[in-house]
Enzyme design. Structure first.
Site, PDB file in Angstrom:
ATOM      1  N   ALA A 138      65.065   7.691 -14.738  1.00 12.90           N
ATOM      2  CA  ALA A 138      64.791   7.979 -15.396  1.00 12.90           C
ATOM      3  C   ALA A 138      64.058   9.573 -14.293  1.00 12.90           C
ATOM      4  O   ALA A 138      64.914   9.515 -12.707  1.00 12.90           O
ATOM      5  CB  ALA A 138      63.219   7.535 -15.770  1.00 12.90           C
ATOM      6  N   LYS A 139      63.715  10.424 -14.817  1.00  8.31           N
ATOM      7  CA  LYS A 139      62.919  11.572 -13.524  1.00  8.31           C
ATOM      8  C   LYS A 139      62.027  12.064 -14.153  1.00  8.31           C
ATOM      9  O   LYS A 139      61.603  12.534 -15.231  1.00  8.31           O
ATOM     10  CB  LYS A 139      63.903  12.056 -13.335  1.00  8.31           C
ATOM     11  CG  LYS A 139      63.933  13.313 -11.457  1.00  8.31           C
ATOM     12  CD  LYS A 139      64.342  12.363 -10.429  1.00  8.31           C
ATOM     13  CE  LYS A 139      64.448  12.799  -9.585  1.00  8.31           C
ATOM     14  NZ  LYS A 139      65.385  12.267  -8.452  1.00  8.31           N
ATOM     15  N   GLY A 140      61.028  12.532 -13.518  1.00  3.81           N
ATOM     16  CA  GLY A 140      59.816  13.778 -13.872  1.00  3.81           C
ATOM     17  C   GLY A 140      59.846  14.584 -12.765  1.00  3.81           C
ATOM     18  O   GLY A 140      60.781  14.731 -11.598  1.00  3.81           O
TER      19      GLY A 140
END
Ligand code: GLU
Length: 427
Positions: A114-116
């Site tokens: 995931a990444k934000g």
């Protein structure tokens, strides 16, 4: 049957997600993945866009945009950093999330990817504004993160303090202290010893294995580094101590070079005050382009995506490129380097020390049992070492370069899980 080049459109502006998809397609093609598995892994499971409004110190109200992309939560909770940057975008987040899935799979960690990101410019913001924005952002993504769902960590322009704020906002939301919701926290709040230096340390381990694999002793070798943040400075310190000559370093504000080598401990004391390597010890200055072209043995790109491209790859003289940044080499540049027989330690392996120690931090938080620093380093070393040789074996088996081999290994592992879970009832 997957068609190579389905996604890659030559001549188009650099787009990290197109790069990431192309790398995936190439490996999927080699594995001859079933179309349903291929399609499932090509797209992220979830892409969330959020908007946060805060009052700035000057009284003005401003709205910021952020993202959290979960590419895969199939093999475990989503895992990946949060970056603060004026150039952040959904496309970048999608690429970085997919790269995290492949990275955790190369290391065979029980985690997904995931990444934000939040579009903002931290050097222009006060501590108080950053805290407000971080807590608003956490509140906006609170329903999709959690110790068993998705575990953020630091990335570009976020750090242990940012993680402490996320931990606070999330803990208040669930009603109890929940350290396992983020990694890269301060040690006193459940962070792991060794986490802050872990990405540099992981690069160092992959270089030690490369040195054995290529019979290429590292002592006295000339090293050039792009980017002198957490990653660039940690690997510089380790290689300097090992006896390499760090001949050039650039950062956002400028660069320095010295034929006889830069004294890293003195440079670090300078950077701690000035926040840049520029001007250190009256060394000659150097630009990124000059650094890429200079004569050196090992090149360490530790800044942003796409910095090694079609226009400069051919001029690179290093024989080893070890990627501290995510996605620093475009596909065109990669092909040029492979043809020039440059040995590439690809990002999803080279910089995986960070997420490996993040995994160990999560394990410690969930159990409330904490390891000595030596234990953390030893476990990380073993996992990095095993993955390095896994990649070499795949590259020999498929007669392909190390980047493609790392992707084949990762895609195979994730695809095997998808196949076993079956087609029905999951999206
Ligand atoms: N941001 C780091 C990376 O890109 C660390 C991610 C993590 O620890 O979850 O690998």
């Amino acid at each position: 049957m997957v068609k190579i080049n389905e996604t890659k459109m030559k001549g188009k502006k650099y787009d990290p997600f197109i790069e990431a998809t192309f790398q995936y397609e190439r490996a999927a093609n080699k594995l001859d993945l079933e179309p349903w598995i291929y399609n499932r892994l090509k797209h992220a499971e979830r892409e969330l866009t959020v908007h946060m409004t805060i009052t700035r110190d000057n009284g003005k109200v401003e709205t910021f945009t952020g993202y959290r992309v979960q590419h895969s939560t199939l093999r475990g909770p989503g895992k990946g950093g949060i970056r603060y940057s004026p150039d952040a975008s959904l496309s970048e987040c999608k690429a970085l999330a997919a790269w995290m899935t492949w990275k955790t799979a190369v290391l065979d960690l029980p985690l997904g990817g995931a990444k934000g990101a939040v579009i903002c410019n931290p050097p222009e913001m006060s501590e108080c504004e950053l805290e407000k924005l971080t807590k608003e952002y956490t509140y906006s993504i609170k329903d999709i993160i959690g110790p068993q769902k998705d575990i953020p960590a630091p990335d570009v322009w976020t750090n242990a303090q940012t993680m402490a704020w996320i931990c606070d906002a999330y803990s208040r939301y669930v009603g109890h202290f929940e350290p396992a919701v983020v990694t890269g926290k301060p040690v006193c709040l459940g962070g792991s010893l060794g986490r802050s230096q872990a990405t540099g340390l992981g690069m160092y381990y992959t270089l030690l294995e490369t040195s054995k694999h290529l019979e290429f002793p590292l002592e006295g070798k000339k090293v050039a580094i792009i980017g002198y943040g957490n990653v660039g400075s940690s690997i510089a310190r380790l290689l300097h101590e090992y006896g390499c000559k760090i001949v050039a370093i650039t950062d956002l504000y400028g660069g320095i070079h010295s034929k006889n080598g830069i004294t890293i401990p003195e440079l670090d004391a300078y950077v701690a005050q000035r926040k840049t390597v520029k001007g250190f010890n009256k060394h000659d200055s150097i630009t990124n382009d000059e650094l890429l072209e200079m004569k050196c043995d090992i090149l360490l790109p530790c800044a942003m995506e796409g910095m090694i491209h079609e226009g400069n790859a051919d001029k690179i003289k290093a024989s080893i490129v070890c990627e501290g940044a995510n996605g620093p080499t475009t596909t065109e540049a990669d092909e040029i380097l492979v043809n020039k027989k440059v040995f590439i330690i690809p990002d999803i392996l080279a910089n995986a020390g960070g997420v490996t120690v993040s995994y160990l931090e999560w394990v410690q938080d969930v159990q409330r049992i904490f390891y000595e620093e030596e234990e953390v380093k030893n476990r990380c070393w073993k996992m990095m070492q095993r993955s390095f040789w896994d990649v070499i074996r795949v590259s020999e088996k498929h007669k392909t370069d190390t980047r493609n081999a790392a992707y084949i290994l990762a895609v195979q592992r994730v695809a095997d899980s998808v196949r076993l879970f079956g087609k029905i009832g999951r999206n």
